[in-house]
Write a protein that holds these residues in place. Structure first.
Motif, mmCIF file in Angstrom:
data_model
loop_
_atom_site.group_PDB
_atom_site.id
_atom_site.type_symbol
_atom_site.label_atom_id
_atom_site.label_comp_id
_atom_site.label_asym_id
_atom_site.label_seq_id
_atom_site.Cartn_x
_atom_site.Cartn_y
_atom_site.Cartn_z
ATOM 1 N N PHE A 198 0.801 -1.213 0.000
ATOM 2 C CA PHE A 198 0.000 0.000 0.000
ATOM 3 C C PHE A 198 0.839 1.270 0.000
ATOM 4 O O PHE A 198 0.464 2.261 -0.633
ATOM 5 N N VAL A 199 1.971 1.265 0.707
ATOM 6 C CA VAL A 199 2.811 2.465 0.757
ATOM 7 C C VAL A 199 3.334 2.843 -0.634
ATOM 8 O O VAL A 199 3.248 4.014 -1.022
ATOM 9 N N PRO A 200 3.879 1.901 -1.435
ATOM 10 C CA PRO A 200 4.286 2.280 -2.789
ATOM 11 C C PRO A 200 3.128 2.796 -3.638
ATOM 12 O O PRO A 200 3.281 3.752 -4.395
ATOM 13 N N LEU A 201 1.960 2.154 -3.494
ATOM 14 C CA LEU A 201 0.786 2.585 -4.257
ATOM 15 C C LEU A 201 0.404 4.009 -3.892
ATOM 16 O O LEU A 201 0.162 4.857 -4.770
ATOM 17 N N LEU A 202 0.379 4.299 -2.608
ATOM 18 C CA LEU A 202 0.002 5.634 -2.155
ATOM 19 C C LEU A 202 1.063 6.661 -2.523
ATOM 20 O O LEU A 202 0.748 7.771 -2.971
ATOM 21 N N GLY A 203 2.343 6.297 -2.368
ATOM 22 C CA GLY A 203 3.411 7.229 -2.699
ATOM 23 C C GLY A 203 3.408 7.618 -4.167
ATOM 24 O O GLY A 203 3.533 8.803 -4.515
ATOM 25 N N LEU A 204 3.254 6.636 -5.049
ATOM 26 C CA LEU A 204 3.210 6.924 -6.482
ATOM 27 C C LEU A 204 1.941 7.690 -6.851
ATOM 28 O O LEU A 204 1.963 8.578 -7.705
ATOM 29 N N ASP A 205 0.834 7.344 -6.199
ATOM 30 C CA ASP A 205 -0.446 7.967 -6.530
ATOM 31 C C ASP A 205 -0.447 9.462 -6.241
ATOM 32 O O ASP A 205 -0.980 10.248 -7.035
ATOM 33 N N ILE A 206 0.131 9.870 -5.112
ATOM 34 C CA ILE A 206 0.094 11.288 -4.769
ATOM 35 C C ILE A 206 1.189 12.087 -5.472
ATOM 36 O O ILE A 206 1.190 13.323 -5.399
ATOM 37 N N ALA A 207 2.104 11.398 -6.163
ATOM 38 C CA ALA A 207 3.241 12.104 -6.759
ATOM 39 C C ALA A 207 3.251 12.117 -8.284
ATOM 40 O O ALA A 207 3.788 13.054 -8.883
ATOM 41 N N TYR A 208 2.669 11.099 -8.924
ATOM 42 C CA TYR A 208 2.874 10.933 -10.372
ATOM 43 C C TYR A 208 2.330 12.103 -11.188
ATOM 44 O O TYR A 208 2.844 12.414 -12.272
ATOM 45 N N ASN A 209 1.297 12.775 -10.691
ATOM 46 C CA ASN A 209 0.652 13.851 -11.449
ATOM 47 C C ASN A 209 1.053 15.236 -10.959
ATOM 48 O O ASN A 209 0.530 16.244 -11.425
ATOM 49 N N SER A 210 1.979 15.302 -10.030
ATOM 50 C CA SER A 210 2.256 16.552 -9.328
ATOM 51 C C SER A 210 2.771 17.662 -10.232
ATOM 52 O O SER A 210 2.348 18.814 -10.115
ATOM 53 N N ILE A 211 3.659 17.349 -11.144
ATOM 54 C CA ILE A 211 4.250 18.373 -12.005
ATOM 55 C C ILE A 211 3.632 18.363 -13.394
ATOM 56 O O ILE A 211 3.263 19.410 -13.926
#
Length: 279
Positions: free
Chosen positions: A67-80
């Motif tokens: 879950f941590v990798p899923l959440l980390g990528l989810d909140i970051a992939y669209n940031s920029i």
């Protein structure tokens, strides 16, 4: 506006959009469920380590690994890339912000969001453990909490780095999905193939070749297991990985590997974003 302003705005945007609340609630539900069931794998039932400690570490290992990798990528992939497509990145760069401020400010801001989610969930887990476990391994719990936050920051860095290099949100989503599958499934599959080709499906008593083990450890998830074992020896009771006498395959090697996964994607993402034309 500066780095601190970018961080503050990113956190405020996460609060207004509900991303912080959603991330926290999801993590509380997942981590709380696993802590409440107090699961100890049957194979470790005869371990000398207290059952409550094994249950605690195993329960935390379940949401951490997936879950941590899923959440980390989810909140970051669209940031920029999301701000590039919306055009808001031009406004941010029109203020006294450098592209370095944008990349590293986004990383720190999203890291704060993830850290709040993890710390809140682990606080709930601590309450569950204190109320329902026969004993509570406080030191191990605190160390494991710190390691989980560090592990989450690695995936935020990977997501931010990737978001800095692509040109569209669909590409960013596909890339984040592919990275998650690679780290959770693909890496183990490649390692299994390498082992089968070199020594067969069932490894010899001496274990697979060191270079195959090294390939396995280069996965951030495996590196997390090694690093955790280095500071929490009890974690070894619920972690199975090939043993080796090679100095570069000892538990401490997990730390530089995780550090590399944090720093290299951020550095590459920044260098790419710094040269990118913003339209």
């Amino acid at each position: 506006m500066s780095l601190s302003a970018v961080i503050r705005k990113d956190v405020q945007d996460s609060v207004r959009s509900g991303a912080l609340l959603a991330s926290t609630l999801l993590f509380v539900l997942v981590a709380g469920f696993w802590a409440a069931i107090q699961h100890v794998p049957p194979i470790y039932g005869e371990s000398d380590i207290p059952t409550s400690t094994l249950a605690l570490l195993n329960s935390m290992g379940q949401p951490m690994a997936f879950f941590v990798p899923l959440l980390g990528l989810d909140i970051a992939y669209n940031s920029i890339v999301g701000e590039r497509e919306s055009g808001s990145i031009k406004l941010a760069l029109g203020l006294p912000n450098s592209r370095r401020d944008i990349v590293f400010g986004k990383f720190i801001g999203r890291s704060i969001v993830l850290a709040v989610a993890i710390l809140t969930a682990f606080l709930v887990v601590a309450v569950i453990a204190l109320l329902t476990y026969e004993s509570f391994a406080a030191v191990e719990f605190v160390l494991y909490t710190v390691m989980t936050v560090f592990y989450g920051l690695v995936y935020v860095a990977i997501g931010i780095g990737f978001s800095s290099t692509v040109n569209s949100q669909p590409t960013a989503l596909a890339g984040a999905t592919g990275l998650y599958v690679l780290f959770q499934l693909g890496w183990d599959a490649v390692t299994a193939v390498l082992q089968t080709v070199t020594v067969g499906w069932v490894p010899p008593e001496s274990g697979p070749p060191d270079w195959v083990v090294l390939v396995y450890v280069l996965n951030p998830t495996a590196a997390m297991e090694y690093a955790t074992q280095a500071i929490i020896p009890e974690f070894d009771a619920i972690t199975a990985y090939p043993a080796s006498d090679a100095f570069y395959l000892q538990e401490w090697v997990g730390f530089p590997i995780l550090a590399a996964w944090l720093l290299l994607p951020l550095g590459f993402g920044y260098r790419t974003f710094a040269r990118m034309e913003i339209r």
